[in-house]
Design a protein around this motif. Sequence first.
Motif, PDB file in Angstrom:
ATOM      1  N   ALA A   1       4.921  -6.591  -8.751  1.00 26.23           N
ATOM      2  CA  ALA A   1       3.801  -6.821  -9.682  1.00 26.23           C
ATOM      3  C   ALA A   1       2.805  -5.669  -9.625  1.00 26.23           C
ATOM      4  CB  ALA A   1       3.130  -8.175  -9.385  1.00 26.23           C
ATOM      5  N   MET A   2       3.326  -4.478  -9.665  1.00 28.85           N
ATOM      6  CA  MET A   2       2.443  -3.316  -9.550  1.00 28.85           C
ATOM      7  C   MET A   2       1.928  -2.919 -10.939  1.00 28.85           C
ATOM      8  SD  MET A   2       3.116   0.348  -7.732  1.00 28.85           S
ATOM      9  CE  MET A   2       2.714  -0.152  -6.084  1.00 28.85           C
ATOM     10  N   THR A   3       0.632  -2.875 -11.027  1.00 26.67           N
ATOM     11  CA  THR A   3       0.014  -2.527 -12.307  1.00 26.67           C
ATOM     12  C   THR A   3       0.124  -1.009 -12.554  1.00 26.67           C
ATOM     13  OG1 THR A   3      -1.528  -4.342 -12.031  1.00 26.67           O
ATOM     14  CG2 THR A   3      -2.084  -2.687 -13.695  1.00 26.67           C
TER      15      THR A   3
ATOM     16  N   THR B   1      -4.085  -2.273  -3.850  1.00 24.22           N
ATOM     17  CA  THR B   1      -3.937  -2.908  -5.153  1.00 24.22           C
ATOM     18  C   THR B   1      -5.016  -2.399  -6.095  1.00 24.22           C
ATOM     19  OG1 THR B   1      -5.326  -4.739  -4.446  1.00 24.22           O
ATOM     20  CG2 THR B   1      -2.952  -5.001  -4.162  1.00 24.22           C
ATOM     21  N   ILE B   2      -4.788  -2.619  -7.414  1.00 25.87           N
ATOM     22  CA  ILE B   2      -5.831  -2.237  -8.359  1.00 25.87           C
ATOM     23  C   ILE B   2      -7.067  -3.088  -8.180  1.00 25.87           C
ATOM     24  CG2 ILE B   2      -4.316  -1.237 -10.127  1.00 25.87           C
ATOM     25  CD1 ILE B   2      -4.773  -4.058 -11.592  1.00 25.87           C
ATOM     26  N   GLN B   3      -6.832  -4.333  -7.618  1.00 23.61           N
ATOM     27  CA  GLN B   3      -7.980  -5.211  -7.379  1.00 23.61           C
ATOM     28  C   GLN B   3      -8.884  -4.620  -6.291  1.00 23.61           C
ATOM     29  OE1 GLN B   3      -4.802  -6.484  -7.561  1.00 23.61           O
ATOM     30  NE2 GLN B   3      -5.032  -7.520  -9.573  1.00 23.61           N
ATOM     31  N   ALA B   4      -8.280  -3.966  -5.296  1.00 28.31           N
ATOM     32  CA  ALA B   4      -9.081  -3.296  -4.268  1.00 28.31           C
ATOM     33  C   ALA B   4      -9.927  -2.196  -4.932  1.00 28.31           C
ATOM     34  CB  ALA B   4      -8.163  -2.715  -3.194  1.00 28.31           C
TER      35      ALA B   4
ATOM     36  N   GLN C   1       0.811  -1.225   0.000  1.00 31.90           N
ATOM     37  CA  GLN C   1       0.000   0.000   0.000  1.00 31.90           C
ATOM     38  C   GLN C   1       0.841   1.272   0.000  1.00 31.90           C
ATOM     39  OE1 GLN C   1      -2.260   0.667   3.536  1.00 31.90           O
ATOM     40  NE2 GLN C   1      -3.859   1.846   2.467  1.00 31.90           N
ATOM     41  N   THR C   2       1.964   1.198   0.760  1.00 28.59           N
ATOM     42  CA  THR C   2       2.770   2.405   0.897  1.00 28.59           C
ATOM     43  C   THR C   2       3.996   2.423   0.008  1.00 28.59           C
ATOM     44  OG1 THR C   2       3.942   1.345   2.711  1.00 28.59           O
ATOM     45  CG2 THR C   2       2.081   2.741   3.306  1.00 28.59           C
ATOM     46  N   ALA C   3       4.115   1.376  -0.810  1.00 25.94           N
ATOM     47  CA  ALA C   3       5.331   1.203  -1.604  1.00 25.94           C
ATOM     48  C   ALA C   3       5.568   2.387  -2.543  1.00 25.94           C
ATOM     49  CB  ALA C   3       5.264  -0.097  -2.393  1.00 25.94           C
TER      50      ALA C   3
END
Lengths: 292, 633
Positions: free
Chosen positions: A115-117, A165-168, A98-100
């Motif tokens: 694996a960050m979109t 995440t983008i899924q969230a 989240q904070t990356a």
Amino acid sequence: MKKLLVSMLALGLLTGCGGKADEPAGQSAVPFDQALHDSLPQAVRDRGYIRFVTDASYAPMESFAADGRTIVGFEPDLADAIGQVLGIRIQIVTGPFQTALDKVADGTYEGVLSAMTDTAEREKKADFVDYLSAGSSIIVQRGNPHRVADLTGLCGNVVAIEKGTIQADLLHRTQSECDGRPMKINEYKTNADALLQLRTGRAVAVLNDFPAATHLATDSRTKDYYELASTAQYDPGLIGIPFAKNNSQLRDAVKGALDQVVATGTYADLLQRWNLSSGAVKAVSINGATQD
Amino acid sequence: MFATYLGASLLPIGALATVLLNGVQEDAAKQGRDQGVAQAAVIAEMAVAPALDAADLSRGLTESERDSLAKATDLALFHGSVLRMRLRTFTGQVVYSDDGSTSGGVPVSDPAFHSATVGVAGATMIADANEAGGKVIRVLQPVFARASGEAIGVLELYLPYDKIDQRLHEQMVVTYWRLGGGLGVLYLALGLISWSTTRSLRRYAARQEHEALHDGLTGLPNREAFRQRATAALREDKGGAVVVVDLNRFKEVNDTLGHHAGDELLKVITARLRGGVRQQDTVARLGGDEFALIVPGADADEVRVMLESLRTVLTSEVVLDGVPLTIEASFGIALYPAHGAEVEELLRHADAAMYQGKRGTADIVVWTGERTRHPTQWLVVQAELRHALDRDELVLFYQPKVSLSDGTICGVEALVRWQHPERGLLPPSEFLPAAEQSGLIEPLTAWVLRRALTDQAAWAAAGRDWTVSVNVSARNLEAADFAGMVEALLAEFGTAPDRLVLEVTETAMVDDRATSMAAIHRLAGRGIGFSMDDFGTGYTSLERLRGVPLVELKIDRTFVATVLEEKENQAIVHAVIALSRGLGCRVTAEGVETAEIADWLAAAGCDEAQGYHYSRPMPWAQISVPIPEEAIR
């Protein structure tokens, strides 16, 4: 025991020959590129390493090995290949997903390798070097007891998801389609924590990138507990490494190095190795989410 | 041997037991440690990790993390399921402990600690005098606090070992018993196998040895055993005798009554021999009808006395298949160490003595030296003599017998000589014993008789009225048709029976044998004269002289040669002369070499004399007759 000793000895010999202690055994060597090395920011060249942050709960992209400390997966291998081309060491550091992005923006780490979109939203904070394409998939318990077929099937149920995440995002966007039977979206610090909820029945689904979801449903250690709700991939997009907006010199060097990795075939080899070939991109791009 | 087997099999069994027991102990210890590791893994995952979900140990624990960790572990510590517990960072810092202290614990340099930092749990047995059983299990276990499998630190746990130990000990005791029992049974089985094997081997060996050293028929020691025992006896330095015993005419028993009877006879003889010797003596069968005795610690006289009584026993009548038989035996004696230091030598000498006895007059003969010819030489002589008969190499010499009353030649004694192609003219002593021993004596005697009668016919034609005396051996008299042969020759030459005198030795003459006596009586009945040769040297009793038709007694030269000097000989000569008067026969003195002796003999009343004083033996034609009385006549 003897066999183990022999294989350890063989490993030692291989690494010895490889010249670099952290080079994965047997990986086809990518040649060091002096021009790219010279293109690195002076500070990086002086220090000799850069740091990427990751949440290592996302096999096969990255996860902890049995010792609980080593991070293994496609992305650590890719980082090694980039490091070889650039002639620097790339350290992988664990941290919350989240904070990356913020940590990159503020300069704590040079990049995120988790694996960050690449999204338009995220591009506001950072520049992405994209190297993989994937959509999101719905993971349910083996046997799909709640008969989840698509995203709206999740309405009225508890869904576990990794924070940031983008899924969230996708789930929150789907709430609007739930017509008074909203999902209860529980967000967790790591993907593993979310999967734990699904494994123990406290959530009916988890959303992951397609490669990670497929891995869960096929790996011998996890396939007894998980399966994909469908083959559908939602919101397909590109996965990349974000760099701080003011670090375009490093971004371009890494982009150049990735180009080399693709050109030499090492990229294809690593994808195949981690069963990710379906997500291959033809060429590495910068900020692919908005450049299409 | 069996004990050796037992000892030898004990070694591998002992080694096996040691290896197995060591293995069992090692397994038990490993099992104990494994159990500790498994227990620690469960404790780490179920009690420790959940309390530390978001903890970053390098920063220490928060109050709530400390509380929940305490809650999760209190009960186990309180009840002693866990003895001590420390939570440590990878650098070794103690961030939590059961008693609140932050010191102590495994040194960071300890390999076990390092193993735990790289994800490998390990257990070690630690001596601890304060705990039950004196031992505890120390486990160093990585803590995987999060679902992602990330390790956050090392858990150092001390677990009680006494219960594990007790259970392992019980298992070990059971295993020991099983192992011990199994090995014991194995040892027993091996022991039984080796016992039975050694026993049968020993029996087999004993049987083999007995068979190798004993005669199958009689059970007596065989030649090899005899050799061994004789060698041992020789080594004792006590002195003693080796005796060879040979049965006379055993072959006839075998041939006429069959081998069964022969075997039976050998058994009877064996029993008699055994009964007739002392405890310390050895009786062995050398083969065929030949036996041998070892008589340790006896001198010649003692042996002779013993053999005399043994002979009496041995020659008593045996009934075989309903046929009563009398078996005679010849004994040859060789004394040790006087007659040899080697068994073979003694046997050879005893053998020679025995053969000497066979061809002579005595049954029991002590070896007297190399004069006794070796039987193998006889074989040569016998073979040559056979040829000699064919080639007419034999010649007859004659020695005159002179009447002491008038000095006339009244007869001649035919003496055979052998004109040997290589050795020259041989006296009878060179070949007669060999002929005697073999069947050759019969054709030899026949040849002598024929030649003597031929010569007699010649000198009769020349006007000489001499009787001719021919020596006949006991063996001749025993021959099937000796009498018939003599009668046929007499008839052939037309010789008057009283012109022929057959000279027989004492033993041959007085032999009990029916055939001999029948032949003597038959020929005597025809008028042929019988003369007893060498009278006084044999061992016969005078009693045996009765019923024997004699025309002449010949006094042996041993009495005659020294008759002038020795009173005893004079007495003997007087006695023999008196005896011959009583028996109604004439007396001839042999070996008369001087005129004085001749005179003395004449005065004593002796009838005739022969010897060098008158003439040496020579071809009849050369016998000169220089005696005045001849001319007178």
